[in-house]
Scaffold this active site. Structure first.
Site, short mmCIF file in Angstrom:
data_model
loop_
_atom_site.label_atom_id
_atom_site.label_comp_id
_atom_site.label_asym_id
_atom_site.label_seq_id
_atom_site.Cartn_x
_atom_site.Cartn_y
_atom_site.Cartn_z
N LYS A 11 0.83 -1.21 0.00
CA LYS A 11 0.00 0.00 0.00
C LYS A 11 0.87 1.28 0.00
O LYS A 11 2.09 1.21 0.24
CB LYS A 11 -0.94 -0.04 1.21
CG LYS A 11 -1.98 -1.17 1.12
CD LYS A 11 -2.99 -1.09 2.27
CE LYS A 11 -4.03 -2.20 2.16
NZ LYS A 11 -5.09 -2.06 3.22
N TYR A 51 -12.19 -2.43 -4.28
CA TYR A 51 -12.76 -2.62 -2.94
C TYR A 51 -14.29 -2.59 -2.95
O TYR A 51 -14.90 -2.30 -1.92
CB TYR A 51 -12.21 -1.56 -1.99
CG TYR A 51 -10.83 -1.88 -1.43
CD1 TYR A 51 -10.62 -3.00 -0.62
CD2 TYR A 51 -9.74 -1.06 -1.68
CE1 TYR A 51 -9.37 -3.30 -0.09
CE2 TYR A 51 -8.48 -1.35 -1.17
CZ TYR A 51 -8.31 -2.47 -0.36
OH TYR A 51 -7.07 -2.77 0.16
N ASN A 114 -2.01 0.39 6.65
CA ASN A 114 -1.59 -0.90 7.21
C ASN A 114 -0.75 -1.74 6.25
O ASN A 114 -0.75 -2.96 6.29
CB ASN A 114 -2.79 -1.67 7.77
CG ASN A 114 -3.81 -2.06 6.72
OD1 ASN A 114 -3.65 -1.71 5.54
ND2 ASN A 114 -4.82 -2.79 7.11
N HIS A 117 -2.15 -5.35 1.39
CA HIS A 117 -3.42 -6.04 1.15
C HIS A 117 -3.12 -7.47 0.74
O HIS A 117 -2.12 -7.72 0.05
CB HIS A 117 -4.21 -5.37 0.01
CG HIS A 117 -5.31 -6.25 -0.52
ND1 HIS A 117 -6.55 -6.30 0.06
CD2 HIS A 117 -5.32 -7.17 -1.53
CE1 HIS A 117 -7.28 -7.21 -0.59
NE2 HIS A 117 -6.56 -7.73 -1.56
N GLU A 128 -9.39 -10.85 -7.87
CA GLU A 128 -8.45 -9.74 -7.67
C GLU A 128 -7.25 -9.84 -8.61
O GLU A 128 -6.76 -8.82 -9.10
CB GLU A 128 -7.99 -9.72 -6.21
CG GLU A 128 -9.12 -9.33 -5.26
CD GLU A 128 -8.73 -9.35 -3.80
OE1 GLU A 128 -9.60 -9.06 -2.96
OE2 GLU A 128 -7.55 -9.65 -3.47
P1 RTP Z 1 -7.01 -5.95 3.09
O1 RTP Z 1 -8.34 -6.28 2.43
O2 RTP Z 1 -6.52 -4.57 2.76
O3 RTP Z 1 -6.00 -7.03 2.85
O4 RTP Z 1 -7.22 -5.94 4.67
P2 RTP Z 1 -8.04 -6.95 5.57
O5 RTP Z 1 -8.59 -8.07 4.74
O6 RTP Z 1 -7.17 -7.31 6.73
O7 RTP Z 1 -9.23 -6.04 6.08
P3 RTP Z 1 -10.67 -5.77 5.42
O8 RTP Z 1 -11.71 -6.08 6.44
O9 RTP Z 1 -10.76 -6.44 4.08
O10 RTP Z 1 -10.66 -4.19 5.23
C1 RTP Z 1 -10.00 -3.60 4.12
C2 RTP Z 1 -9.19 -2.42 4.60
O11 RTP Z 1 -10.06 -1.42 5.10
C3 RTP Z 1 -9.46 -0.78 6.20
N1 RTP Z 1 -10.32 -0.92 7.37
N2 RTP Z 1 -10.57 0.04 8.18
N3 RTP Z 1 -11.55 1.64 10.30
C4 RTP Z 1 -11.88 0.35 10.25
O12 RTP Z 1 -12.59 -0.19 11.07
C5 RTP Z 1 -11.37 -0.43 9.14
N4 RTP Z 1 -11.63 -1.69 8.93
C6 RTP Z 1 -10.93 -2.02 7.80
C7 RTP Z 1 -8.13 -1.42 6.47
O13 RTP Z 1 -7.12 -0.61 5.90
C8 RTP Z 1 -8.25 -2.74 5.76
O14 RTP Z 1 -6.98 -3.20 5.34
MG MG Z 2 -9.70 -7.77 2.97
#
Ligand code: RTP
Ligand code: MG
Length: 141
Positions: A11, A51, A114, A117, A128
């Site tokens: 990212k 997304y 973070n 991804h 994806e």
């Molecule tokens: P990613 O898709 O980026 O690999 O991350 P992830 O699966 O660990 O998390 P996901 O639930 O898919 O959420 C995508 C991205 O959205 C942001 N996020 N912010 N503020 C919040 O509560 C929140 N929750 C998620 C994070 O940057 C996350 O990587």
């Molecule tokens: Mg995710």
């Protein structure tokens, strides 16, 4: 375990910190091979499309704005159990919750910035990877 492919993105925060190589080393040291890669500054429409599953979430606009704040490094990783292995290397979404030694624990600043991804299922990995790479751009086995 089966050989899988997964989509990974370094990212904008991690690209800005100059740690692409350190993150690639985590993948390679764990037996994941980079079989496609490109650097790209996503348009808002590209980030929103990527997304789309999160469109209804309260964090969607912040997530999209962050993902277009600078260039990202996009790669397809291939290896045994690549989808889960990459998720384990990444660590929890919130770096404060991420296990020691994970990419997010070591390189991420916040739940928004973070570092990486990674696809979360075989179905999403296929979608994806196809979102960013033509099959002729993936040099796997
Ligand atoms: P990613 O898709 O980026 O690999 O991350 P992830 O699966 O660990 O998390 P996901 O639930 O898919 O959420 C995508 C991205 O959205 C942001 N996020 N912010 N503020 C919040 O509560 C929140 N929750 C998620 C994070 O940057 C996350 O990587
Ligand atoms: Mg995710």
């Amino acid at each position: 375990m089966a050989i899988e492919r997964t989509l990974s993105i370094v990212k904008p925060d991690a690209v800005g910190k100059n740690v692409i190589g350190k993150i690639y080393d985590r993948f390679e040291s764990a037996g994941l091979k980079v079989v496609a890669a490109k650097m790209k500054h996503l348009s808002r429409a590209e980030a929103e499309g990527f997304y789309a599953v999160h469109k209804a979430r309260p964090f969607f606009n912040d997530l999209v704005s962050f993902m277009i704040s600078g260039p990202v490094m996009i790669q397809t990783l291939e290896g045994e159990g690549a989808i889960l292995k990459n998720r384990e290397l990444m660590g929890a979404t919130d770096p404060k919750q991420a296990d020691k030694g994970t990419i997010r624990a070591d390189f991420a600043d916040s739940i928004d910035a973070n570092a990486v991804h990674g696809s979360d299922s075989a179905e999403n990995a296929a979608i994806e990877i196809a979102y960013f790479f033509a099959s002729s751009e993936v040099y796997g086995r």
